[in-house]
Design a protein around this motif. Sequence first.
Motif, PDB file in Angstrom:
ATOM      1  N   UNK A  69     -15.908  -2.517 -11.432  1.00  0.00           N
ATOM      2  CA  UNK A  69     -15.613  -2.971 -10.018  1.00  0.00           C
ATOM      3  C   UNK A  69     -15.066  -1.937  -9.242  1.00  0.00           C
ATOM      4  N   UNK A  70     -13.971  -1.132  -9.851  1.00  0.00           N
ATOM      5  CA  UNK A  70     -13.371  -0.092  -9.502  1.00  0.00           C
ATOM      6  C   UNK A  70     -14.769   1.054  -8.826  1.00  0.00           C
ATOM      7  N   UNK A  71     -15.543   1.155  -9.866  1.00  0.00           N
ATOM      8  CA  UNK A  71     -16.425   2.275  -9.546  1.00  0.00           C
ATOM      9  C   UNK A  71     -17.488   1.946  -8.465  1.00  0.00           C
ATOM     10  N   UNK A  72     -17.257   0.473  -8.052  1.00  0.00           N
ATOM     11  CA  UNK A  72     -18.382   0.137  -7.100  1.00  0.00           C
ATOM     12  C   UNK A  72     -17.928   0.437  -5.738  1.00  0.00           C
ATOM     13  N   UNK A  73     -16.422   0.815  -5.920  1.00  0.00           N
ATOM     14  CA  UNK A  73     -16.071   1.196  -4.551  1.00  0.00           C
ATOM     15  C   UNK A  73     -16.016   2.529  -4.122  1.00  0.00           C
ATOM     16  N   UNK A  74     -16.365   2.830  -2.880  1.00  0.00           N
ATOM     17  CA  UNK A  74     -16.626   4.367  -2.460  1.00  0.00           C
ATOM     18  C   UNK A  74     -15.262   5.022  -2.681  1.00  0.00           C
ATOM     19  N   UNK A  75     -15.215   6.055  -3.291  1.00  0.00           N
ATOM     20  CA  UNK A  75     -14.076   7.128  -3.157  1.00  0.00           C
ATOM     21  C   UNK A  75     -13.659   7.765  -2.011  1.00  0.00           C
ATOM     22  N   UNK A  76     -12.472   7.096  -1.283  1.00  0.00           N
ATOM     23  CA  UNK A  76     -12.112   7.845  -0.073  1.00  0.00           C
ATOM     24  C   UNK A  76     -10.595   8.384  -0.315  1.00  0.00           C
ATOM     25  N   UNK A  77      -9.864   8.010  -1.245  1.00  0.00           N
ATOM     26  CA  UNK A  77      -8.573   8.385  -1.455  1.00  0.00           C
ATOM     27  C   UNK A  77      -8.109   8.230  -2.787  1.00  0.00           C
ATOM     28  N   UNK A  78      -6.977   8.765  -3.116  1.00  0.00           N
ATOM     29  CA  UNK A  78      -6.575   8.693  -4.547  1.00  0.00           C
ATOM     30  C   UNK A  78      -5.635   7.405  -4.813  1.00  0.00           C
ATOM     31  N   UNK A  79      -6.070   6.472  -5.705  1.00  0.00           N
ATOM     32  CA  UNK A  79      -5.226   5.462  -5.579  1.00  0.00           C
ATOM     33  C   UNK A  79      -4.883   5.101  -7.184  1.00  0.00           C
ATOM     34  N   UNK A  80      -3.559   4.695  -7.277  1.00  0.00           N
ATOM     35  CA  UNK A  80      -2.825   4.458  -8.609  1.00  0.00           C
ATOM     36  C   UNK A  80      -3.641   3.373  -9.255  1.00  0.00           C
ATOM     37  N   UNK A  81      -3.379   3.227 -10.740  1.00  0.00           N
ATOM     38  CA  UNK A  81      -4.108   2.449 -11.773  1.00  0.00           C
ATOM     39  C   UNK A  81      -3.411   0.972 -11.507  1.00  0.00           C
ATOM     40  N   UNK A  82      -3.323   0.502 -10.375  1.00  0.00           N
ATOM     41  CA  UNK A  82      -2.780  -0.941 -10.375  1.00  0.00           C
ATOM     42  C   UNK A  82      -3.680  -1.860  -9.238  1.00  0.00           C
ATOM     43  N   UNK A  83      -3.634  -3.029  -9.663  1.00  0.00           N
ATOM     44  CA  UNK A  83      -4.408  -3.724  -8.468  1.00  0.00           C
ATOM     45  C   UNK A  83      -3.572  -5.017  -7.888  1.00  0.00           C
ATOM     46  N   UNK A  84      -3.002  -5.005  -6.709  1.00  0.00           N
ATOM     47  CA  UNK A  84      -2.304  -5.883  -6.241  1.00  0.00           C
ATOM     48  C   UNK A  84      -2.919  -7.302  -6.164  1.00  0.00           C
ATOM     49  N   UNK A  85      -2.264  -8.339  -6.457  1.00  0.00           N
ATOM     50  CA  UNK A  85      -2.956  -9.738  -6.501  1.00  0.00           C
ATOM     51  C   UNK A  85      -2.282 -10.885  -5.771  1.00  0.00           C
ATOM     52  N   UNK A  86      -1.002 -10.467  -5.296  1.00  0.00           N
ATOM     53  CA  UNK A  86      -0.326 -11.632  -4.502  1.00  0.00           C
ATOM     54  C   UNK A  86       0.894 -11.023  -3.639  1.00  0.00           C
ATOM     55  N   UNK A  87       1.016 -11.339  -2.644  1.00  0.00           N
ATOM     56  CA  UNK A  87       2.578 -10.985  -1.903  1.00  0.00           C
ATOM     57  C   UNK A  87       3.341 -12.257  -1.659  1.00  0.00           C
ATOM     58  N   UNK A  88       4.527 -11.812  -1.127  1.00  0.00           N
ATOM     59  CA  UNK A  88       5.121 -12.720  -0.278  1.00  0.00           C
ATOM     60  C   UNK A  88       6.516 -12.066   0.154  1.00  0.00           C
ATOM     61  N   UNK A  89       6.731 -11.982   1.621  1.00  0.00           N
ATOM     62  CA  UNK A  89       7.552 -11.303   2.330  1.00  0.00           C
ATOM     63  C   UNK A  89       7.758  -9.731   2.012  1.00  0.00           C
ATOM     64  N   UNK A  90       8.725  -9.378   1.563  1.00  0.00           N
ATOM     65  CA  UNK A  90       8.777  -7.883   1.245  1.00  0.00           C
ATOM     66  C   UNK A  90       8.383  -7.587  -0.243  1.00  0.00           C
ATOM     67  N   UNK A  91       7.627  -8.525  -0.759  1.00  0.00           N
ATOM     68  CA  UNK A  91       7.604  -8.148  -2.235  1.00  0.00           C
ATOM     69  C   UNK A  91       5.847  -8.165  -2.465  1.00  0.00           C
ATOM     70  N   UNK A  92       5.222  -7.377  -3.292  1.00  0.00           N
ATOM     71  CA  UNK A  92       3.969  -7.464  -3.971  1.00  0.00           C
ATOM     72  C   UNK A  92       4.140  -7.589  -5.527  1.00  0.00           C
ATOM     73  N   UNK A  93       3.169  -7.834  -5.962  1.00  0.00           N
ATOM     74  CA  UNK A  93       2.857  -8.470  -7.397  1.00  0.00           C
ATOM     75  C   UNK A  93       1.480  -7.933  -7.928  1.00  0.00           C
ATOM     76  N   UNK A  94       1.602  -7.076  -8.964  1.00  0.00           N
ATOM     77  CA  UNK A  94       0.207  -6.592  -9.347  1.00  0.00           C
ATOM     78  C   UNK A  94      -0.312  -7.277 -10.589  1.00  0.00           C
ATOM     79  N   UNK A  95      -1.434  -6.631 -11.021  1.00  0.00           N
ATOM     80  CA  UNK A  95      -2.152  -7.378 -12.104  1.00  0.00           C
ATOM     81  C   UNK A  95      -1.454  -7.790 -13.314  1.00  0.00           C
ATOM     82  N   UNK A  96      -0.370  -6.850 -13.448  1.00  0.00           N
ATOM     83  CA  UNK A  96       0.403  -7.053 -14.889  1.00  0.00           C
ATOM     84  C   UNK A  96       1.675  -8.067 -14.476  1.00  0.00           C
TER      85      UNK A  96
END
Length: 396
Positions: free
Chosen positions: A7-34
């Motif tokens: 799925x990552x490789x299906x996205x066009x490369x336009x910037x350097x992104x860290x190896x994490x995927x955000x899945x939810x957020x609330x207020x000032x906080x985000x949570x990644x796939x781990x």
Amino acid sequence: MSIDRAGLNALMEITSRPELVFVRGQGSWLEDHTGKRYLDFIQGWAVNCLGHNPQAMIDALDRQSRLLINPSPAFYNQPSIDLARRIVESSCFDRVFFANSGAEANEGAIKLARKWGQLHRKGAYKIITFDHSFHGRTLATMSASGKAGWDTKFAPQVDGFPKADLNDLDSVRALIDDRTVAVMLEPVQGEAGVIPATREFLQSLRALTREHGLLLIVDEVQTGMARTGRMYAYQHAGIEPDIMTLGKGIGGGVPLAALCAREPVCCFEHGDQGGTYNGNPLMTAVGAAIFDVLAAPGFLDEVNARAQQLSAGLTALSDKWGMRGERGLGLLRALIMDRDDGPALVQAARERAPEGLLLNAPRGNLLRFMPALNVTAGEIDTLLAWLDELLVQVRR
């Protein structure tokens, strides 16, 4: 949860992104796939003005999605009328055109100014902009921007955007000729490193443009919607521009922007401006809900209190570490460091355990802070404490 590599490789490369995927957020906080949590002081680059998933936005999306999503911009819809009225009543502008992004709103401002020049200044089309400015990523808005190196990207540029120096009125005056129609600027240059236009400069610029019969355009894509402690940043200077653009915070996280103008400037003819999704009721319903939170009694007082807290805290860190101070307006601020370790601090902050911190370094020696406008005093204290720890780690 593991990362979907295909799925990552299906996205066009336009910037350097860290190896994490955000899945939810609330207020000032985000949570990644781990399951790791991050204190977010970027907020989508000043987009999420009420933080992640605010209840006002969720309620508006739910309510409007059950009524009407997109009847076509060829027809009126009530949420767009509601939001336009709120903007007009809170500003010096008379008319609003809704768009999907800040770049699209700025493109519309350029078109409107040029149309006005055709009608009122014998075809004048040049718009004076500023070195180090940022107005978007379309061909015209890249040409309007003063970002280093952009004059050769995707050449040839769109003609007609001579560059002046921010806070230098003589540099603007020297560029005015009979082909000039407007001056366009950000009240605070964000990408340049959070550099505010001074009150005196804005007032003098307004006087200069009036003297020469030119339009004054303020790009408030990043500074608008209470970001600077006023609903619109131009209000700090006590001036009335002719055109204003809004984006980012106006939708609180959904694609929404606005082109606002005073009545004498509104010269588009039918067919001159449009867009398939522009002003659709789903997005403008969210915008109206966000606006009502920002305009509620006491909200701006709290923004200014948190801005003062963040400014004081960054100043104390600067003094402790021998840096060069901080600057900004409201909750758009920057820490000016004494060395180019901004990227290292951004990486160390993100990798911090057990909880991470999301920061932005638009320049090597500078960190930019764009928290949610309803960030708490405790969250700012946490940021400052963690940043002090990270400086020890990176500079040890």
